[in-house]
Design an enzyme around this catalytic site. Structure first.
Site: not given
Ligand code: AGP
Length: 596
Positions: A2, A71
């Protein structure tokens, strides 16, 4: 995988956070969120790309904040699972990149002690642990919480009533941006470039306290660390689209410059004998993932040809399972980001086995540069598109230079050959430029691929790994199923799938593989498959077996991967564009894969 950011200073934190997160979306884009501390802590987060939260942004005033673009690894993409998370009192906010392995046990204990959870994520346990340990000093509370946590993390925390943000890292990148009367933190430098070029890299096990006027870094034993900020040479402009429709296209067109920069940064070491490449090793192992692995496969041909050194190439995720019996005393790990978890694990495994390690990476200060014994930088500049293009071409240059250096040291190439290869490398930017000038005509060949569900990419010899990479590029951004094959293997199975609906992209370089490629394409044509041949300029014979021909400049056979790779990148780009795909941020993928 992320992207995380933090800010403390006089500016409107929400503006800084959103602008920085925009640069980090390549790290994940299934949800996003920010927390801003003004009078109180306020959080705004949602499922979807950053634009979703930007459009619905409420008024959030305050000079301290943290942000995240996600993500998903633990918990599906949803508003509840988006970061930041808060504790039960709603006064502490946290963002995290990484994986908490023992979160289930920790969560059970926290639930038993009355904590209320709002998400399915592993991350949320951290903020509740911090809440339990907090007696006013956020850093101490975090350090105490981390002592119970097993896993990997980059964490940034902010707390109501404090102008300090606190950051910690273990195996996930974090860099602090040093400003004047303001400071920043982010997953990578591209998020900071708009505000500062002065950075401090946080190392594994370190925790930082960041206030507007001061950054204090603590090591794992709680001692303060003195570290001088480094200057980053990338500019904010380097990380913008510069008039191109997509970052990927911009980065494809930046390849002449990327090749030049990799050369400039490394060519002067060709005749040097020091460091890991100065060791007299009997064999080399190249280890990498995805596109970097394909660069390694090309590198094997070149290392064996020029250095006459046995070379094996292994997927980083499989390296740990290989038996420790072969004599590969030098492991070269290739990773554009230098943060790929599998590649980092392989680097550590190589060191555990007592092997020499050389990292080839594009990102200065990335974790791999600290894990490996030595680093060779590709210097391709920031790559934002998820699909690797200019970093891949730079990896090829780095591997060719490595092979030339080893060949020179082992006397397997003479001074004339070395000079000749050097000249060939120096001319590559012009060669690549000529392929790029032909981009429009590449587009004409793409319609028949765009309509298909499947495609085959064929090559022989050094063109074979290039076509593996061409197929990966097509899959990645156009969602068309594509298989790269050694052309000679076609008749050993996949020919059963060839027919009018399976276009075949074939590398037909004018070298000793040419006649065999023509024969393979005749077999394909006999099954009515559309053939797109990538052939050398001036080749007319190829028209007899191809429906479309993409002409590329002829270079010495060993250097053909350069123009050939660029042609396959353009094919993938134009096909994806014709299909209207999300080119820079393909579904399910992220730029930097920091989970194993
Ligand atoms: C490249 O187009 C891909 N997105 C992917 O395969 C990538 O090459 C792979 O994840 C390795 O990344 P790295 O080079 O940063 O280690």
């Amino acid at each position: 995988m992320c992207g995380i950011v933090g800010y403390t200073g006089p500016r409107d934190a929400s503006e800084v956070l959103l602008s920085s997160l925009r640069r980090l979306e390549y790290r994940g884009y299934d949800s996003a969120g920010i927390a801003v501390i003004g009078e109180h802590l306020a959080i705004h987060k949602d499922k979807g790309e950053l634009a979703v939260i930007e459009h619905s942004l409420p008024s959030m005033h305050g000079g301290i904040g943290i942000g995240h673009t996600r993500w998903a690894t633990c918990g599906r993409p949803s508003q509840e699972n988006a970061h930041p998370f808060t504790d039960c009192s709603g006064t502490i906010a946290l963002v995290h990149n990484g994986i908490i392995e023992n979160y289930a046990a920790l969560k059970k204990g926290l639930l038993d002690r009355g904590h209320i959870f709002s998400s399915e994520t592993d991350t949320e346990v951290i903020v509740h642990l911090v809440e339990e340990r907090n007696s006013g000093d956020l850093r101490e509370a975090l350090v105490s919480a981390l002592s119970d946590i097993k896993g990997t993390y980059a964490i940034v925390l902010a707390m109501e009533g404090s102008e300090k943000i606190v950051a910690a890292r273990k195996e996930n990148p974090l860099v602090i941006g040093v400003g004047v009367g303001e400071n920043f933190v982010a997953s990578d430098v591209t998020a900071l470039l708009e505000y500062t070029s002065k950075v401090l890299y946080l190392m594994d096990g370190e925790v930082a306290e960041i206030s507007p006027s001061k950054v204090t870094i603590f090591d794992a034993s709680g001692q303060t660390v003195r570290r001088v900020p480094e200057m980053v040479t990338w500019t904010a402009e380097d990380a913008k689209k510069g008039g191109f429709a997509h970052f990927m296209l911009k980065e494809i067109f930046e390849q002449p410059e990327a090749i030049r920069n990799t050369l400039i940064g490394n060519v002067d070491r060709l005749e040097q004998d020091e460091g890991v490449l100065g060791e007299d090793v009997p064999a080399i192992k190249l280890v990498a993932c995805g596109t970097s692995y394909h660069a390694g496969l090309v590198g094997k041909y070149v290392l064996e040809k020029l250095g006459k050194i046995p070379t094996t190439v292994e997927l980083a995720s499989e390296f740990r399972y290989s038996s420790d019996v072969r004599e590969d005393p030098l492991v070269i790990v290739i990773s554009q980001s230098g943060e790929t978890a599998d590649a980092l694990a392989a680097t550590r495994e190589a060191r555990r086995r007592g092997l020499h390690t050389l990292a080839i990476t594009n990102v200065v200060g990335s974790t791999m540069t600290r894990e490996a014994e030595e680093t060779m930088y590709t210097r391709a500049g920031p790559e934002i598109g998820v699909a690797a293009t200019k970093t891949y071409i730079s990896q090829l240059v780095a591997l060719y230079l490595t092979a030339m250096r080893i060949g020179h040291r082992r006397r397997t190439i003479d001074a004339d050959t070395l000079r000749n290869m050097r000249t060939e490398l120096t001319s590559l930017p012009q060669v690549v430029r000529r392929v790029l000038d032909n981009s429009e005509s590449v587009m004409e060949a793409c319609g028949m691929i765009a309509q298909s569900r499947d495609a085959f990419y064929l090559g022989r010899n050094i063109s074979y790994p290039v076509m593996l990479e061409g197929a990966l590029k097509l899959k990645e951004i156009s969602y068309i199923h594509a298989e790269g094959y050694a052309a000679g293997e076609l008749k050993h199975g996949p020919l059963a799938l060839i027919g009018p609906d399976t276009p075949v992209v074939a590398a037909c370089m004018r070298d000793h593989t040419y006649d065999k490629m023509i024969a393979n394409l005749s077999e394909v044509k006999a099954r009515d498959a559309p053939v797109i041949a990538i052939a050398n300029e001036g080749d007319e014979e190829i028209e007899q077996v191809a429906d479309k021909v993409i002409h590329i400049p002829e270079v010495q056979p060993l250097f053909s991967p350069f123009p050939l790779s660029v042609a396959t990148q353009l094919i993938a780009y134009h096909v994806a564009n014709l299909k209207g795909c999300s080119i820079d941020k393909p579904r399910n993928l992220a730029k930097s894969v920091t989970v194993e």
